[in-house]
Scaffold this motif. Structure first.
Motif, PDB file in Angstrom:
ATOM      1  N   TRP A 154       9.984  -2.394  -0.176  1.00 28.28           N
ATOM      2  CA  TRP A 154      10.015  -1.913  -1.553  1.00 28.28           C
ATOM      3  C   TRP A 154      11.352  -2.239  -2.216  1.00 28.28           C
ATOM      4  CZ3 TRP A 154       8.057  -1.496  -5.839  1.00 28.28           C
ATOM      5  CH2 TRP A 154       8.596  -0.716  -6.865  1.00 28.28           C
ATOM      6  N   GLN A 155      12.442  -2.112  -1.488  1.00 28.83           N
ATOM      7  CA  GLN A 155      13.753  -2.435  -2.059  1.00 28.83           C
ATOM      8  C   GLN A 155      13.799  -3.900  -2.478  1.00 28.83           C
ATOM      9  OE1 GLN A 155      17.090  -1.984   0.627  1.00 28.83           O
ATOM     10  NE2 GLN A 155      18.549  -1.796  -1.042  1.00 28.83           N
ATOM     11  N   ARG A 156      13.258  -4.763  -1.635  1.00 29.61           N
ATOM     12  CA  ARG A 156      13.231  -6.192  -1.948  1.00 29.61           C
ATOM     13  C   ARG A 156      12.370  -6.452  -3.184  1.00 29.61           C
ATOM     14  NH1 ARG A 156      11.550  -7.682   2.576  1.00 29.61           N
ATOM     15  NH2 ARG A 156       9.318  -7.857   2.110  1.00 29.61           N
ATOM     16  N   LEU A 157      11.234  -5.817  -3.251  1.00 32.27           N
ATOM     17  CA  LEU A 157      10.328  -6.047  -4.378  1.00 32.27           C
ATOM     18  C   LEU A 157      10.883  -5.461  -5.662  1.00 32.27           C
ATOM     19  CD1 LEU A 157       7.639  -7.063  -5.468  1.00 32.27           C
ATOM     20  CD2 LEU A 157       6.583  -4.932  -4.699  1.00 32.27           C
ATOM     21  N   SER A 158      11.481  -4.287  -5.588  1.00 33.43           N
ATOM     22  CA  SER A 158      11.998  -3.636  -6.793  1.00 33.43           C
ATOM     23  C   SER A 158      13.156  -4.410  -7.410  1.00 33.43           C
ATOM     24  CB  SER A 158      12.446  -2.204  -6.471  1.00 33.43           C
ATOM     25  OG  SER A 158      13.534  -2.206  -5.565  1.00 33.43           O
ATOM     26  N   GLN A 159      13.801  -5.251  -6.621  1.00 32.57           N
ATOM     27  CA  GLN A 159      14.917  -6.044  -7.113  1.00 32.57           C
ATOM     28  C   GLN A 159      14.477  -7.403  -7.659  1.00 32.57           C
ATOM     29  OE1 GLN A 159      17.543  -6.120  -3.714  1.00 32.57           O
ATOM     30  NE2 GLN A 159      18.305  -4.036  -4.076  1.00 32.57           N
ATOM     31  N   ASP A 160      13.167  -7.634  -7.677  1.00 30.29           N
ATOM     32  CA  ASP A 160      12.619  -8.895  -8.171  1.00 30.29           C
ATOM     33  C   ASP A 160      11.568  -8.571  -9.235  1.00 30.29           C
ATOM     34  OD1 ASP A 160      11.386 -11.340  -8.613  1.00 30.29           O
ATOM     35  OD2 ASP A 160      11.464 -11.947  -6.508  1.00 30.29           O
ATOM     36  N   PRO A 161      11.986  -8.327 -10.483  1.00 27.70           N
ATOM     37  CA  PRO A 161      11.046  -7.897 -11.535  1.00 27.70           C
ATOM     38  C   PRO A 161       9.869  -8.836 -11.734  1.00 27.70           C
ATOM     39  CG  PRO A 161      13.318  -7.628 -12.266  1.00 27.70           C
ATOM     40  CD  PRO A 161      13.374  -8.388 -10.976  1.00 27.70           C
ATOM     41  N   ALA A 162      10.098 -10.140 -11.623  1.00 29.24           N
ATOM     42  CA  ALA A 162       9.007 -11.094 -11.825  1.00 29.24           C
ATOM     43  C   ALA A 162       7.951 -10.961 -10.736  1.00 29.24           C
ATOM     44  CB  ALA A 162       9.560 -12.521 -11.861  1.00 29.24           C
ATOM     45  N   LEU A 163       8.397 -10.840  -9.490  1.00 27.51           N
ATOM     46  CA  LEU A 163       7.462 -10.693  -8.379  1.00 27.51           C
ATOM     47  C   LEU A 163       6.740  -9.345  -8.463  1.00 27.51           C
ATOM     48  CD1 LEU A 163       6.230 -11.727  -5.760  1.00 27.51           C
ATOM     49  CD2 LEU A 163       8.207 -10.767  -4.523  1.00 27.51           C
ATOM     50  N   LEU A 164       7.459  -8.301  -8.857  1.00 27.99           N
ATOM     51  CA  LEU A 164       6.848  -6.979  -9.001  1.00 27.99           C
ATOM     52  C   LEU A 164       5.748  -7.007 -10.056  1.00 27.99           C
ATOM     53  CD1 LEU A 164       6.647  -3.960  -8.476  1.00 27.99           C
ATOM     54  CD2 LEU A 164       8.617  -3.625 -10.000  1.00 27.99           C
ATOM     55  N   SER A 165       6.036  -7.620 -11.192  1.00 28.66           N
ATOM     56  CA  SER A 165       5.046  -7.720 -12.258  1.00 28.66           C
ATOM     57  C   SER A 165       3.825  -8.517 -11.795  1.00 28.66           C
ATOM     58  CB  SER A 165       5.665  -8.384 -13.485  1.00 28.66           C
ATOM     59  OG  SER A 165       4.727  -8.527 -14.514  1.00 28.66           O
ATOM     60  N   ALA A 166       4.066  -9.620 -11.078  1.00 24.04           N
ATOM     61  CA  ALA A 166       2.964 -10.453 -10.590  1.00 24.04           C
ATOM     62  C   ALA A 166       2.130  -9.702  -9.557  1.00 24.04           C
ATOM     63  CB  ALA A 166       3.515 -11.735  -9.988  1.00 24.04           C
ATOM     64  N   SER A 167       2.790  -8.907  -8.722  1.00 26.85           N
ATOM     65  CA  SER A 167       2.085  -8.143  -7.690  1.00 26.85           C
ATOM     66  C   SER A 167       1.189  -7.084  -8.321  1.00 26.85           C
ATOM     67  CB  SER A 167       3.084  -7.488  -6.725  1.00 26.85           C
ATOM     68  OG  SER A 167       3.840  -8.463  -6.049  1.00 26.85           O
ATOM     69  N   LYS A 168       1.702  -6.405  -9.334  1.00 25.92           N
ATOM     70  CA  LYS A 168       0.907  -5.392 -10.027  1.00 25.92           C
ATOM     71  C   LYS A 168      -0.300  -6.021 -10.728  1.00 25.92           C
ATOM     72  CE  LYS A 168       3.343  -2.465 -12.492  1.00 25.92           C
ATOM     73  NZ  LYS A 168       4.408  -1.954 -13.380  1.00 25.92           N
ATOM     74  N   GLN A 169      -0.082  -7.162 -11.338  1.00 25.88           N
ATOM     75  CA  GLN A 169      -1.180  -7.849 -12.009  1.00 25.88           C
ATOM     76  C   GLN A 169      -2.238  -8.282 -10.998  1.00 25.88           C
ATOM     77  OE1 GLN A 169      -1.461  -8.215 -15.425  1.00 25.88           O
ATOM     78  NE2 GLN A 169      -3.539  -8.904 -14.959  1.00 25.88           N
ATOM     79  N   MET A 170      -1.791  -8.729  -9.828  1.00 27.10           N
ATOM     80  CA  MET A 170      -2.727  -9.161  -8.788  1.00 27.10           C
ATOM     81  C   MET A 170      -3.583  -7.990  -8.316  1.00 27.10           C
ATOM     82  SD  MET A 170      -1.987 -10.936  -5.064  1.00 27.10           S
ATOM     83  CE  MET A 170      -1.323 -12.422  -5.816  1.00 27.10           C
TER      84      MET A 170
END
Length: 230
Positions: free
Chosen positions: A156-172
């Motif tokens: 989660w720490q890794r993902l929370s620090q990558d806004p683009a990846l977080l947004s893409a993951s939520k969309q997926m």
């Protein structure tokens, strides 16, 4: 259903996963009973993790139909097999290992119920990692403890620090659930998402917020919710 009834949770709920499972299982039992779930209905359970919340509810309803358990972790499904053999000895349980989008072709069309209990936070994390990262992230769930592992927190720490990846993951996650509903066409889809004290206590409270935002995306897409209809 859909009525707010604030009350203090027993302290046991914060430290005893089995007690929390029993409580949430009772909530699901009431909802499924209200919807007249039959003993031989076809049910798909999305991303159950190692908890028996839905299994406990089905057991109380004397369930003996076809139950499809879909989870991307083989270790999690293996941990559940013994529990479900005891809980639902008459049910025909199908263990489906893989992500929801990967398994749509093997799941039955027109199931009676497509269910998911507190799945959105886990699905967000799973969408962002490689298969090995997913295995490491969710291995802690097989231990059935109330505290997530260091690997889970680091994911989660890794993902929370990558806004683009977080947004893409939520969309997926949103797209995968929409595709599941539109492909399988269940009679009912019921998703439950509530704040996790475990995430708050572990410094991951914002993951709760992101899970709820995906829930709102889904509600916006479908323009309604089962709770609202009830």
């Amino acid at each position: 259903f859909g009525t707010s009834t604030p009350e203090k949770m027993p302290d046991e709920f914060l430290t005893n996963p089995a007690a929390w499972d029993r409580y949430i299982g009772q909530v699901w039992q009431g909802l499924l009973s209200y919807l007249n779930l039959g003993e031989e209905s076809c049910v798909i359970d999305i991303a159950p993790g190692s908890s028996i919340k839905l299994g406990a509810a089905l057991a109380k309803l004397s369930y003996r139909g076809h139950l499809y358990m879909v989870d991307s972790s083989a270790a999690v499904l293996k941990a559940l097999e013994v529990k479900y053999a005891e809980l639902l000895p008459r049910a025909k349980v199908h263990w489906v290992c893989g992500s929801l989008r990967e398994q749509l072709e093997v799941l039955p069309a027109n199931p009676d119920y497509l269910l998911g209990n507190h799945i959105l936070d886990d699905m967000i994390l799973a969408a962002s990692g490689t298969p090995q990262e997913q295995a490491d992230t969710f291995l802690w769930a097989t231990a059935y403890t109330s505290s997530p592992s260091a690997a889970f927190q680091q994911s989660w720490q890794r993902l929370s620090q990558d806004p683009a990846l977080l947004s893409a993951s939520k969309q997926m996650v949103k797209d995968d659930l929409v595709r599941a509903v539109e492909t399988l066409k269940p009679a009912y889809i019921i998703l439950s998402q509530y704040p996790s004290s475990t995430l708050y206590d572990s410094g991951m409270g914002s993951l709760n917020d992101h899970a709820f935002s995906v829930f709102e995306m889904l509600k916006g897409y479908f323009k309604t919710s089962l709770v609202d209809q009830a």
